[in-house]
Structure formats: structure tokens, C-alpha cells
Design a protein around this motif. Structure first.
Motif, PDB file in Angstrom:
ATOM      1  N   LEU B  20       5.007   3.223   6.691  1.00 48.81           N
ATOM      2  CA  LEU B  20       4.738   2.391   7.800  1.00 48.81           C
ATOM      3  C   LEU B  20       3.530   2.336   8.293  1.00 48.81           C
ATOM      4  O   LEU B  20       2.501   3.535   7.666  1.00 48.81           O
ATOM      5  N   TRP B  21       2.894   1.278   8.489  1.00 44.60           N
ATOM      6  CA  TRP B  21       1.334   0.977   8.872  1.00 44.60           C
ATOM      7  C   TRP B  21       0.468   1.467   7.881  1.00 44.60           C
ATOM      8  O   TRP B  21      -0.667   2.096   7.868  1.00 44.60           O
ATOM      9  N   SER B  22       0.854   1.067   6.508  1.00 48.83           N
ATOM     10  CA  SER B  22       0.003   1.578   5.031  1.00 48.83           C
ATOM     11  C   SER B  22       0.106   0.436   4.475  1.00 48.83           C
ATOM     12  O   SER B  22       0.975   0.170   3.375  1.00 48.83           O
ATOM     13  N   PRO B  23      -0.752  -0.397   4.559  1.00 53.86           N
ATOM     14  CA  PRO B  23      -0.692  -1.976   3.934  1.00 53.86           C
ATOM     15  C   PRO B  23      -0.830  -1.651   2.342  1.00 53.86           C
ATOM     16  O   PRO B  23      -1.620  -0.953   1.915  1.00 53.86           O
ATOM     17  N   ARG B  24      -0.263  -2.729   1.651  1.00 56.05           N
ATOM     18  CA  ARG B  24      -0.307  -2.788   0.213  1.00 56.05           C
ATOM     19  C   ARG B  24      -1.174  -4.025  -0.128  1.00 56.05           C
ATOM     20  O   ARG B  24      -0.658  -5.243   0.500  1.00 56.05           O
ATOM     21  N   ASP B  31     -13.491 -12.869  -1.996  1.00 60.39           N
ATOM     22  CA  ASP B  31     -13.574 -11.485  -1.596  1.00 60.39           C
ATOM     23  C   ASP B  31     -12.587 -11.123  -0.238  1.00 60.39           C
ATOM     24  O   ASP B  31     -12.902 -10.287   0.675  1.00 60.39           O
ATOM     25  N   TYR B  32     -11.629 -11.652  -0.395  1.00 61.45           N
ATOM     26  CA  TYR B  32     -10.561 -11.222   0.744  1.00 61.45           C
ATOM     27  C   TYR B  32      -9.519 -10.583  -0.003  1.00 61.45           C
ATOM     28  O   TYR B  32      -9.103 -11.010  -1.069  1.00 61.45           O
ATOM     29  N   ASP B  33      -8.580  -9.646   0.749  1.00 63.28           N
ATOM     30  CA  ASP B  33      -7.246  -9.339   0.199  1.00 63.28           C
ATOM     31  C   ASP B  33      -6.318  -9.954   1.041  1.00 63.28           C
ATOM     32  O   ASP B  33      -6.169 -10.307   2.194  1.00 63.28           O
ATOM     33  N   VAL B  34      -4.883 -10.050   0.444  1.00 62.23           N
ATOM     34  CA  VAL B  34      -3.759 -10.349   1.219  1.00 62.23           C
ATOM     35  C   VAL B  34      -3.148  -9.172   1.264  1.00 62.23           C
ATOM     36  O   VAL B  34      -2.908  -8.598  -0.023  1.00 62.23           O
ATOM     37  N   ARG B  35      -2.565  -8.613   2.220  1.00 63.05           N
ATOM     38  CA  ARG B  35      -2.130  -7.259   2.353  1.00 63.05           C
ATOM     39  C   ARG B  35      -0.459  -7.356   2.986  1.00 63.05           C
ATOM     40  O   ARG B  35      -0.502  -8.511   3.826  1.00 63.05           O
ATOM     41  N   VAL B  36       0.170  -6.809   2.508  1.00 57.88           N
ATOM     42  CA  VAL B  36       1.584  -6.587   3.294  1.00 57.88           C
ATOM     43  C   VAL B  36       1.776  -5.327   3.794  1.00 57.88           C
ATOM     44  O   VAL B  36       1.588  -4.459   3.346  1.00 57.88           O
ATOM     45  N   ALA B  37       2.616  -5.031   5.059  1.00 56.07           N
ATOM     46  CA  ALA B  37       2.774  -3.930   5.796  1.00 56.07           C
ATOM     47  C   ALA B  37       4.070  -3.829   6.252  1.00 56.07           C
ATOM     48  O   ALA B  37       4.521  -4.802   6.775  1.00 56.07           O
ATOM     49  N   LYS B  38       4.462  -2.642   6.252  1.00 55.55           N
ATOM     50  CA  LYS B  38       5.891  -2.416   7.245  1.00 55.55           C
ATOM     51  C   LYS B  38       5.376  -1.710   8.288  1.00 55.55           C
ATOM     52  O   LYS B  38       4.618  -0.756   8.265  1.00 55.55           O
ATOM     53  N   ASP B 125      -0.891  10.501  13.121  1.00 58.17           N
ATOM     54  CA  ASP B 125      -0.559  10.986  11.805  1.00 58.17           C
ATOM     55  C   ASP B 125       0.299   9.683  11.365  1.00 58.17           C
ATOM     56  O   ASP B 125       0.330   9.526   9.987  1.00 58.17           O
ATOM     57  N   HIS B 126       1.212   8.731  12.053  1.00 58.05           N
ATOM     58  CA  HIS B 126       1.821   7.846  11.503  1.00 58.05           C
ATOM     59  C   HIS B 126       1.152   6.526  10.991  1.00 58.05           C
ATOM     60  O   HIS B 126       1.645   5.407  10.408  1.00 58.05           O
ATOM     61  N   VAL B 127      -0.149   6.630  11.378  1.00 62.33           N
ATOM     62  CA  VAL B 127      -0.942   5.323  10.891  1.00 62.33           C
ATOM     63  C   VAL B 127      -2.065   5.790   9.746  1.00 62.33           C
ATOM     64  O   VAL B 127      -2.831   6.674  10.082  1.00 62.33           O
ATOM     65  N   ASP B 128      -1.820   4.988   8.893  1.00 66.07           N
ATOM     66  CA  ASP B 128      -2.863   5.379   7.553  1.00 66.07           C
ATOM     67  C   ASP B 128      -4.185   4.656   7.854  1.00 66.07           C
ATOM     68  O   ASP B 128      -4.343   3.363   8.063  1.00 66.07           O
ATOM     69  N   VAL B 129      -5.155   5.276   7.551  1.00 67.51           N
ATOM     70  CA  VAL B 129      -6.486   4.725   7.531  1.00 67.51           C
ATOM     71  C   VAL B 129      -6.786   4.733   5.964  1.00 67.51           C
ATOM     72  O   VAL B 129      -6.989   5.164   5.310  1.00 67.51           O
ATOM     73  N   THR B 130      -6.961   3.249   5.875  1.00 61.95           N
ATOM     74  CA  THR B 130      -7.091   2.692   4.531  1.00 61.95           C
ATOM     75  C   THR B 130      -7.334   1.317   4.408  1.00 61.95           C
ATOM     76  O   THR B 130      -7.204   0.427   5.543  1.00 61.95           O
ATOM     77  N   PRO B 131      -8.065   0.872   3.533  1.00 60.83           N
ATOM     78  CA  PRO B 131      -8.483  -0.584   3.118  1.00 60.83           C
ATOM     79  C   PRO B 131      -7.252  -1.311   2.600  1.00 60.83           C
ATOM     80  O   PRO B 131      -7.485  -2.393   1.982  1.00 60.83           O
ATOM     81  N   GLY B 132      -6.253  -0.550   2.274  1.00 60.88           N
ATOM     82  CA  GLY B 132      -4.966  -1.139   1.672  1.00 60.88           C
ATOM     83  C   GLY B 132      -4.887  -0.414   0.435  1.00 60.88           C
ATOM     84  O   GLY B 132      -5.884  -0.223  -0.337  1.00 60.88           O
ATOM     85  N   HIS B 133      -3.732  -0.145   0.037  1.00 62.99           N
ATOM     86  CA  HIS B 133      -3.236   0.423  -1.157  1.00 62.99           C
ATOM     87  C   HIS B 133      -2.993  -0.489  -2.385  1.00 62.99           C
ATOM     88  O   HIS B 133      -2.428  -1.634  -1.956  1.00 62.99           O
ATOM     89  N   MET B 134      -3.242  -0.356  -3.601  1.00 64.81           N
ATOM     90  CA  MET B 134      -2.751  -1.352  -4.867  1.00 64.81           C
ATOM     91  C   MET B 134      -1.195  -1.301  -4.759  1.00 64.81           C
ATOM     92  O   MET B 134      -0.720  -0.189  -4.517  1.00 64.81           O
ATOM     93  N   LEU B 135      -0.816  -2.321  -4.845  1.00 67.75           N
ATOM     94  CA  LEU B 135       0.877  -2.660  -4.896  1.00 67.75           C
ATOM     95  C   LEU B 135       1.298  -1.544  -5.972  1.00 67.75           C
ATOM     96  O   LEU B 135       2.530  -1.079  -5.903  1.00 67.75           O
ATOM     97  N   ARG B 136       0.892  -2.073  -7.062  1.00 63.77           N
ATOM     98  CA  ARG B 136       1.379  -0.850  -8.373  1.00 63.77           C
ATOM     99  C   ARG B 136       0.084   0.122  -8.821  1.00 63.77           C
ATOM    100  O   ARG B 136      -0.829  -0.555  -9.398  1.00 63.77           O
ATOM    101  N   PRO B 137       0.308   1.044  -8.484  1.00 63.87           N
ATOM    102  CA  PRO B 137      -0.684   2.031  -8.775  1.00 63.87           C
ATOM    103  C   PRO B 137      -1.000   2.413 -10.200  1.00 63.87           C
ATOM    104  O   PRO B 137      -0.086   2.171 -10.926  1.00 63.87           O
TER     105      PRO B 137
END
Lengths: 137, 137
Positions: B20-24, B31-38, B125-137
Motif C-alpha cells: 500500500l502507498w507504494s507507487p509503481r 520527463d513525467y511518470d505515470v504511476r499506479v498505487a494501491k 511505516d505503512h507509507v513508502d518514501v519513494t519516487p516510484g518503483h519500476m513495475l517489473r524490477p
């Protein structure tokens, strides 16, 4: 309701007009616009030289024909986007959207980006040449 | 399937992770990202000083509490985004997203934008501090 500072229902936005291939601006993000459009049939081959173009299919299905430059083997292919899928057309790639039946799309691109790009085939009457219309004039 | 050059189903993207709260990041547009998050429960109060932030609710309902500066009458209000609605939080506006039950959102923002902004409350703890994770690592 203030269209700038209140949430906007995409369904309501789409039900406020009937024109095909004639995008409406639903909100802005910095110097980008978020636009929705109803589409059916063929758009024209066109290219945006300086910007990528993001598509999200809200209803129906969108096909995008692409003329890709891959070194010496230039190729043409078509990607199919069912409802709920996304695709980014890279800048400089000629493309032609096509919808086999009525569909609704959301696009994200720099404010002012023309619906027919910087270079394009002859534009038929059913395709609107526009940087997007305001949702509520 | 090439994740860069083929369409991506948002449902499939969302089913590929549970955090949760951890965008992909599903795709990039210039130079923009499209991210999805639960999302579920509360995010933190935070602000992006230099960018607007676009939200589209894909599933469920998102509430966004806003601390708006309107001249002398600063005010706090909450906007409610049902499924299929969009809202842009203007740069410089403190906001706190909240989802009463599990929801899924799509956001557009400049690549590198942190999920907790430039200034923020303590991050639980339940909120991820991130610029977004890659969808497929």
C-alpha cells in the motif's frame, strides 16, 4: 461547482459532448493537459516531433498503428489497447489511432500539443485540429 | 512482452504487487511518470513545492484533505474522488490523501517526485518514501 478546484467525473465530462476526435481538457498539471476524447473510426497518420503522447483507454478499444524507426529495419505494427490499458507513443514516431467502435480515451501531453501533431496526412472533416477544447466553455 | 513498447493493462499492473502507498511506474511521458498505487487508510500531510500532482481514481474512493491558502482566509477542506474521477492538487498546497477502504489510483507527476513531497509530517511505516518503483524490477 468550480471546475478548477473540484474533482471531475470523467463519465460526466464525456457525457457533456458528442464530437468524435475532438478532445476536451479536463485539468492541467503544470504545463501539461489531461484531455478526454470520444473516438471512432480512423484518425490520420501524424507525428509529434517534440513530445511523447500518453493514452489511457477508458471505454472500448483503441488501436494505434505505428511506423517505428529501428535502425535499418523500419517497421509498421499496430498495438491494441483494451479498456483499462495504457501506452505511450514516443516522440518522433508516426502513428494513427483507430477505434473499431466508439471508445473513450484519456491523453496526457504538453499544453498546446495539436491533435494532428507537427506533421500529418490530409485531415478529413471528422478529425478536429485542436490543442483541446475547454470542458466548460 | 516489452514493458516499454507494448500496452500495459492497469489491472495486471495492480495485481503484480500488494504494497500500500507504494507507487509503481507504468510508463513515462517525456520527463513525467505515470504511476499506479494501491492505497488504504491515511497518507501523511505533505506538500510538493514545485509541481502539481494529478490523481485519477481507478478503483474505490479517494479523499484528499487540502490546506488551501486563499488570501487571509486559509482553509482546510476535503475533496472526495469516486472511481473514475480526477483531481489536480496545485503545487504548494499541503494535502493528505486518505482511502476509507482499498482503492487504486493513477498519478502523473515529474519523474523523481517523492511520494511524500518536499516537506511532510513524520512518515509512518505503512507509507513508502519513494519516487516510484519500476513495475517489473
Amino acid at each position: 461547482m468550480d471546475p478548477i478546484s473540484d474533482p471531475i467525473s470523467l463519465d460526466k465530462a464525456l457525457s457533456s459532448f458528442t464530437d468524435l476526435w475532438s478532445p476536451r481538457i479536463v485539468t492541467a498539471v503544470n504545463d501539461y493537459d489531461v484531455r478526454v476524447a470520444k473516438v471512432e473510426g480512423e484518425h490520420v497518420w501524424h507525428v509529434h516531433d517534440h513530445t511523447d503522447e500518453f493514452f489511457l483507454v477508458l471505454e472500448g478499444e483503441l488501436h494505434i498503428a505505428l511506423r517505428e524507426k529501428k535502425g535499418e529495419t523500419d517497421g509498421e505494427r499496430t498495438v491494441v489497447l483494451p479498456k483499462g490499458s495504457v501506452f505511450t507513443v514516443p516522440r518522433g514516431t508516426e502513428h494513427k489511432p483507430y477505434a473499431p467502435s466508439t471508445a473513450a480515451i484519456l491523453v496526457f501531453e504538453p499544453t498546446g500539443t495539436l491533435s494532428v501533431g507537427d506533421r500529418h496526412d490530409d485531415v478529413p472533416d471528422h478529425v478536429d485540429v485542436t490543442p483541446g477544447h475547454m470542458l466548460r466553455p
